[in-house]
Design a protein around this motif. Sequence first.
Motif, PDB file in Angstrom:
ATOM      1  N   ALA A  97       0.830  -1.206   0.000  1.00  0.00           N
ATOM      2  CA  ALA A  97       0.000   0.000   0.000  1.00  0.00           C
ATOM      3  C   ALA A  97       0.864   1.255   0.000  1.00  0.00           C
ATOM      4  O   ALA A  97       0.601   2.207  -0.752  1.00  0.00           O
ATOM      5  N   GLN A  98       1.888   1.257   0.835  1.00  0.00           N
ATOM      6  CA  GLN A  98       2.769   2.422   0.861  1.00  0.00           C
ATOM      7  C   GLN A  98       3.475   2.612  -0.474  1.00  0.00           C
ATOM      8  O   GLN A  98       3.641   3.738  -0.951  1.00  0.00           O
ATOM      9  N   ALA A  99       3.909   1.512  -1.090  1.00  0.00           N
ATOM     10  CA  ALA A  99       4.589   1.609  -2.376  1.00  0.00           C
ATOM     11  C   ALA A  99       3.667   2.184  -3.440  1.00  0.00           C
ATOM     12  O   ALA A  99       4.056   3.075  -4.210  1.00  0.00           O
ATOM     13  N   ARG A 100       2.436   1.700  -3.497  1.00  0.00           N
ATOM     14  CA  ARG A 100       1.504   2.197  -4.508  1.00  0.00           C
ATOM     15  C   ARG A 100       1.199   3.684  -4.312  1.00  0.00           C
ATOM     16  O   ARG A 100       1.103   4.449  -5.281  1.00  0.00           O
ATOM     17  N   MET A 101       1.051   4.101  -3.072  1.00  0.00           N
ATOM     18  CA  MET A 101       0.780   5.520  -2.824  1.00  0.00           C
ATOM     19  C   MET A 101       1.995   6.375  -3.174  1.00  0.00           C
ATOM     20  O   MET A 101       1.853   7.477  -3.710  1.00  0.00           O
ATOM     21  N   ALA A 102       3.213   5.877  -2.909  1.00  0.00           N
ATOM     22  CA  ALA A 102       4.425   6.609  -3.282  1.00  0.00           C
ATOM     23  C   ALA A 102       4.568   6.708  -4.794  1.00  0.00           C
ATOM     24  O   ALA A 102       5.166   7.652  -5.313  1.00  0.00           O
ATOM     25  N   VAL A 130      -5.120   2.348  -1.194  1.00  0.00           N
ATOM     26  CA  VAL A 130      -6.272   2.302  -0.305  1.00  0.00           C
ATOM     27  C   VAL A 130      -7.097   1.048  -0.575  1.00  0.00           C
ATOM     28  O   VAL A 130      -7.606   0.399   0.356  1.00  0.00           O
ATOM     29  N   ALA A 131      -7.224   0.664  -1.856  1.00  0.00           N
ATOM     30  CA  ALA A 131      -8.000  -0.534  -2.196  1.00  0.00           C
ATOM     31  C   ALA A 131      -7.365  -1.784  -1.592  1.00  0.00           C
ATOM     32  O   ALA A 131      -8.076  -2.676  -1.101  1.00  0.00           O
ATOM     33  N   LEU A 132      -6.043  -1.864  -1.599  1.00  0.00           N
ATOM     34  CA  LEU A 132      -5.358  -3.002  -0.972  1.00  0.00           C
ATOM     35  C   LEU A 132      -5.701  -3.093   0.508  1.00  0.00           C
ATOM     36  O   LEU A 132      -5.978  -4.177   1.039  1.00  0.00           O
ATOM     37  N   MET A 133      -5.680  -1.950   1.195  1.00  0.00           N
ATOM     38  CA  MET A 133      -5.954  -1.946   2.635  1.00  0.00           C
ATOM     39  C   MET A 133      -7.427  -2.246   2.925  1.00  0.00           C
ATOM     40  O   MET A 133      -7.733  -2.985   3.869  1.00  0.00           O
ATOM     41  N   ARG A 144      -4.915  -0.545   9.934  1.00  0.00           N
ATOM     42  CA  ARG A 144      -5.910   0.477  10.293  1.00  0.00           C
ATOM     43  C   ARG A 144      -5.245   1.857  10.408  1.00  0.00           C
ATOM     44  O   ARG A 144      -5.783   2.866   9.946  1.00  0.00           O
ATOM     45  N   GLN A 145      -4.091   1.883  11.064  1.00  0.00           N
ATOM     46  CA  GLN A 145      -3.400   3.158  11.250  1.00  0.00           C
ATOM     47  C   GLN A 145      -2.985   3.758   9.905  1.00  0.00           C
ATOM     48  O   GLN A 145      -3.194   4.951   9.659  1.00  0.00           O
ATOM     49  N   LEU A 146      -2.390   2.948   9.049  1.00  0.00           N
ATOM     50  CA  LEU A 146      -1.973   3.459   7.745  1.00  0.00           C
ATOM     51  C   LEU A 146      -3.177   3.874   6.909  1.00  0.00           C
ATOM     52  O   LEU A 146      -3.138   4.890   6.205  1.00  0.00           O
ATOM     53  N   LEU A 164      -4.280   7.285   8.027  1.00  0.00           N
ATOM     54  CA  LEU A 164      -3.338   8.309   7.588  1.00  0.00           C
ATOM     55  C   LEU A 164      -3.445   8.590   6.100  1.00  0.00           C
ATOM     56  O   LEU A 164      -2.992   9.637   5.630  1.00  0.00           O
ATOM     57  N   SER A 165      -4.022   7.666   5.350  1.00  0.00           N
ATOM     58  CA  SER A 165      -4.114   7.802   3.900  1.00  0.00           C
ATOM     59  C   SER A 165      -5.365   8.539   3.455  1.00  0.00           C
ATOM     60  O   SER A 165      -5.520   8.824   2.261  1.00  0.00           O
ATOM     61  N   ILE A 166      -6.274   8.831   4.376  1.00  0.00           N
ATOM     62  CA  ILE A 166      -7.541   9.495   4.045  1.00  0.00           C
ATOM     63  C   ILE A 166      -7.400  10.990   4.289  1.00  0.00           C
ATOM     64  O   ILE A 166      -6.934  11.413   5.345  1.00  0.00           O
ATOM     65  N   ASP A 167      -7.789  11.799   3.338  1.00  0.00           N
ATOM     66  CA  ASP A 167      -7.670  13.252   3.452  1.00  0.00           C
ATOM     67  C   ASP A 167      -8.741  13.780   4.414  1.00  0.00           C
ATOM     68  O   ASP A 167      -9.941  13.604   4.163  1.00  0.00           O
ATOM     69  N   PRO A 168      -8.332  14.428   5.521  1.00  0.00           N
ATOM     70  CA  PRO A 168      -9.320  14.885   6.514  1.00  0.00           C
ATOM     71  C   PRO A 168     -10.157  16.063   6.037  1.00  0.00           C
ATOM     72  O   PRO A 168     -11.126  16.429   6.700  1.00  0.00           O
ATOM     73  N   VAL A 169      -9.798  16.665   4.898  1.00  0.00           N
ATOM     74  CA  VAL A 169     -10.577  17.803   4.376  1.00  0.00           C
ATOM     75  C   VAL A 169     -11.546  17.328   3.297  1.00  0.00           C
ATOM     76  O   VAL A 169     -12.754  17.532   3.392  1.00  0.00           O
ATOM     77  N   THR A 170     -11.018  16.657   2.272  1.00  0.00           N
ATOM     78  CA  THR A 170     -11.872  16.245   1.153  1.00  0.00           C
ATOM     79  C   THR A 170     -12.622  14.936   1.423  1.00  0.00           C
ATOM     80  O   THR A 170     -13.616  14.642   0.753  1.00  0.00           O
TER      81      THR A 170
END
Length: 610
Positions: free
Chosen positions: A424-429, A437-440, A454-456, A459-465
Amino acid sequence: MSVRSAFCVALLAPLLWAAPASAARRDLLLVVNRQAAADGTAVADAFRRARDISDDFIVTIDVPPGETVSRQDYLARVERPIAAWLQRHAAHDDITYIVLTRGVPLRVAADAATRVPLGSVDSNLALLYRKLTGAVVGPGPLPNPAFVEAPSAAGTWPAFDRAALDVFIVTRLDAFTTAEAVALATRCGPAPDAPRVVLDGRTAGDSPEHRWFPLAASRLRAAGGAQTIVDVDQTAGLVTGGAPAIGYVAWGAADPAQRLRTPSVPLAPGAVGASLSSSDVRTFKEPPSAWQPGAWTQQERRFEGTADWLAGDLVRAGITGWGGAVADPYVDGVVRPHVLLPAYLSGLSLGEAYLRATKYVGWRTVILGDPLCRPFGREAAPTTFARHEASGLTRPFFDRLLVQARRQAAPGTTVESLEVLASAQARMAQGDRQAGVALMRAWLADHPGDLPVRQLMALSIDPVTERDEAIASYRAVLALQPADLVASNNLAYALATDPAGRAEALTLARRVYDQTRGEPTVADTYGWVLYQAGDVAEAARVLREAVRRAPGLVEAQIHLALVLLKSNERVEARQAWEAAQKIAPDIAARPEAAPLVEAFGTGAAGPVPR
């Protein structure tokens, strides 16, 4: 402020000199150029044209001018953008060489707080691959895994092998002038018919460095046969004249006979060399024409700190590759001539030969020259690495990433969970947040109690949008671990803009603020929540303290500017707004910056509107 970025989940040749080289693969190499350095751009462009390198393989860094960079700026403004390029392209295993151009700082300053000594940017960057696997990298000097003291039993010198080596080969294209740096970038030539190597020592001795010269000579003669000319001198005299040398190693200013600006022998295209000088790449500032190297005791001979040779003089004389140091590497840290020269003449590239001849990384070494230069031998067939499907990463790197993740994971964490985190981190990078996000989501559907995922995910969800999903994600983390400070802080940030959630936001933010003793990123969240709740004076106090402790924290600067604009403290508000723009020049495009753009515009200060 949301401290999403502050949170980190634990993750993870034959013996005889061979025929002229074949064309080298260009996709093995990444060029690094400094923004606003016109001379560096000229060097990068010349090298790119000479080696047919795509623009896609050039990284431009924004780093202050000068030959020394602080460790903080090195990490944030040199290492980070290069790491981002590697991650975005999933190219960790594809890149072998990193080439720095004119204008990129030479030295990373010592850091007393972390006990990291002064080192070269180049040697520190060699460790970037290892860092990106998640391995703990301590202060240098660290053993170079590629270093060898002798050839194999078959008499061969090993080429670079990514499956076995977790470092990059880093070289530099620089000189006293831009024209000379361009010449260095394009100087590689064909192998001479009768290679000549000069080993100009001084009076023979029994210390290791004295023994390197005759050992290099014996290896060169044994491998090259009668066609190779080896001039080795261990007297107080000086080797002069003769045919142009393809290899040149000398004691440097430590030998009274060698206290010269120009080498005493001509140099052939493709020539490589090194000296036992302790700081010959300390600067590329050109000394006065009357300057001469001298003994370390001769204060009047010192230029930019010492009286040692200057590598710029060797580049001017025609060297193609040079191994030196920005400061004293001590004898054990110098380039080994008995490895460099026979390895290079056996067919290794310039970069490979220097890597094999350098004992330490994360230290003070600088290698000048085109790392692809290979007058002898032919490049091995390129290695194609399999890719891990979920992450998109090549297998050597992904496997190393997983090894480090397993070492650092909490007891009971499964390998499958770690693979999901790494993927997941690799795909987001790589810029594919949706895939990460789909993997998680898919994993959590079957493993809802997996706290690290759960923690990652949170952290990957935008708290504004994506406010509602962000709130739900942080509540899910807190349901599993109520004391999680990051989740509490970020939930407070997400709740702050909703009047119905502000009381809870204030409770959460104040608790984390107290527990972390006002840690700046947490203070930014607390100050922003106070502002949303209408306590502008207290918000200003908290945010001023956050900015004082962390002036580079852009979110705190912009939040402070907004708070001060609200309280009509426009002079200080504009100062904070300008500070935010210096840290993040594109910050004016953020929605929350609209009131500041309307009040002050963008760019440098003029009169403050009243």
